[in-house]
Design a protein around this motif. Structure first.
Motif, PDB file in Angstrom:
ATOM      1  N   UNK A 190     -61.434 149.089 -42.544  1.00  0.00           N
ATOM      2  CA  UNK A 190     -60.033 149.496 -42.719  1.00  0.00           C
ATOM      3  C   UNK A 190     -59.442 149.067 -44.056  1.00  0.00           C
ATOM      4  N   UNK A 191     -60.102 148.132 -44.749  1.00  0.00           N
ATOM      5  CA  UNK A 191     -59.580 147.643 -46.030  1.00  0.00           C
ATOM      6  C   UNK A 191     -60.007 148.514 -47.211  1.00  0.00           C
ATOM      7  N   UNK A 192     -60.837 149.507 -46.961  1.00  0.00           N
ATOM      8  CA  UNK A 192     -61.346 150.347 -48.048  1.00  0.00           C
ATOM      9  C   UNK A 192     -60.307 151.370 -48.503  1.00  0.00           C
ATOM     10  N   UNK A 193     -60.409 151.738 -49.777  1.00  0.00           N
ATOM     11  CA  UNK A 193     -59.573 152.811 -50.320  1.00  0.00           C
ATOM     12  C   UNK A 193     -60.007 154.133 -49.677  1.00  0.00           C
ATOM     13  N   UNK A 194     -59.106 155.131 -49.615  1.00  0.00           N
ATOM     14  CA  UNK A 194     -59.423 156.398 -48.925  1.00  0.00           C
ATOM     15  C   UNK A 194     -60.730 157.054 -49.365  1.00  0.00           C
ATOM     16  N   UNK A 195     -61.006 157.120 -50.670  1.00  0.00           N
ATOM     17  CA  UNK A 195     -62.256 157.746 -51.133  1.00  0.00           C
ATOM     18  C   UNK A 195     -63.476 156.941 -50.697  1.00  0.00           C
ATOM     19  N   UNK A 196     -63.400 155.638 -50.814  1.00  0.00           N
ATOM     20  CA  UNK A 196     -64.506 154.781 -50.389  1.00  0.00           C
ATOM     21  C   UNK A 196     -64.688 154.861 -48.880  1.00  0.00           C
ATOM     22  N   UNK A 197     -63.589 154.924 -48.135  1.00  0.00           N
ATOM     23  CA  UNK A 197     -63.645 155.033 -46.678  1.00  0.00           C
ATOM     24  C   UNK A 197     -64.381 156.308 -46.274  1.00  0.00           C
ATOM     25  N   UNK A 198     -64.056 157.416 -46.895  1.00  0.00           N
ATOM     26  CA  UNK A 198     -64.708 158.686 -46.583  1.00  0.00           C
ATOM     27  C   UNK A 198     -66.210 158.602 -46.856  1.00  0.00           C
ATOM     28  N   UNK A 199     -66.586 158.020 -47.983  1.00  0.00           N
ATOM     29  CA  UNK A 199     -68.000 157.883 -48.339  1.00  0.00           C
ATOM     30  C   UNK A 199     -68.735 157.011 -47.314  1.00  0.00           C
ATOM     31  N   UNK A 200     -68.112 155.909 -46.909  1.00  0.00           N
ATOM     32  CA  UNK A 200     -68.736 155.004 -45.944  1.00  0.00           C
ATOM     33  C   UNK A 200     -68.835 155.667 -44.574  1.00  0.00           C
ATOM     34  N   UNK A 201     -67.791 156.380 -44.157  1.00  0.00           N
ATOM     35  CA  UNK A 201     -67.821 157.074 -42.857  1.00  0.00           C
ATOM     36  C   UNK A 201     -68.963 158.087 -42.840  1.00  0.00           C
ATOM     37  N   UNK A 235     -67.294 144.953 -40.129  1.00  0.00           N
ATOM     38  CA  UNK A 235     -67.408 144.305 -41.433  1.00  0.00           C
ATOM     39  C   UNK A 235     -68.648 144.907 -42.088  1.00  0.00           C
ATOM     40  N   UNK A 236     -68.443 145.469 -43.285  1.00  0.00           N
ATOM     41  CA  UNK A 236     -69.535 146.155 -43.971  1.00  0.00           C
ATOM     42  C   UNK A 236     -69.730 145.584 -45.367  1.00  0.00           C
ATOM     43  N   UNK A 237     -70.903 145.861 -45.897  1.00  0.00           N
ATOM     44  CA  UNK A 237     -71.216 145.511 -47.269  1.00  0.00           C
ATOM     45  C   UNK A 237     -71.899 146.730 -47.861  1.00  0.00           C
ATOM     46  N   UNK A 238     -71.515 147.088 -49.078  1.00  0.00           N
ATOM     47  CA  UNK A 238     -72.058 148.281 -49.704  1.00  0.00           C
ATOM     48  C   UNK A 238     -73.027 147.896 -50.819  1.00  0.00           C
TER      49      UNK A 238
END
Length: 113
Positions: free
Chosen positions: A9-20, A51-54
């Motif tokens: 939930x702490x990710x920016x919208x673009x990063x969130x979409x990529x992670x999803x 909790x994720x790590x990229x």
């Protein structure tokens, strides 16, 4: 090199979409195909809020906390169970509960017809 671990939930919208999208691909590869939209995946993944790590150079996402919950949510709501029809005849399907199989009423009706 790994980025610092953070909540989904702490990710920016673009990063969130990529992670999803990355998590959806990983989960469906392991559990089966899904007809759920990206928005449905995002909403349910945010519900678990793992909790994720990229690892940007490889394009991989490592789930540090919440993997079991993600798999449970995905198998219950996003990925239809495999091989329902071989196990149950159409007549038997009518007497089953669609929720037990993670299907909507519409999907269940389509299987029963």
């Amino acid at each position: 090199m790994l980025n610092a671990a953070s909540r989904l939930s702490a990710l920016a919208p673009n990063a969130l979409l990529r992670v999803v999208q990355n998590l959806r691909d990983d989960i469906t590869e392991r559990l089966g195909k899904s007809s759920a939209t990206v928005a449905e995946w995002r909403d349910l993944l945010l519900l678990v809020d793992p909790v994720i790590q990229e690892r940007p150079e490889c394009g991989t996402i490592i789930v540090r906390r919440g993997r079991a919950a993600l798999d449970r949510i995905a198998s219950d709501y996003l990925v239809p169970p495999q091989n329902i029809l071989p196990k149950l005849s159409n007549r038997a399907l009518v007497h089953e509960n669609p929720i037990d199989y993670g299907l909507s009423d519409e999907e269940w009706l389509a299987l029963c017809l």
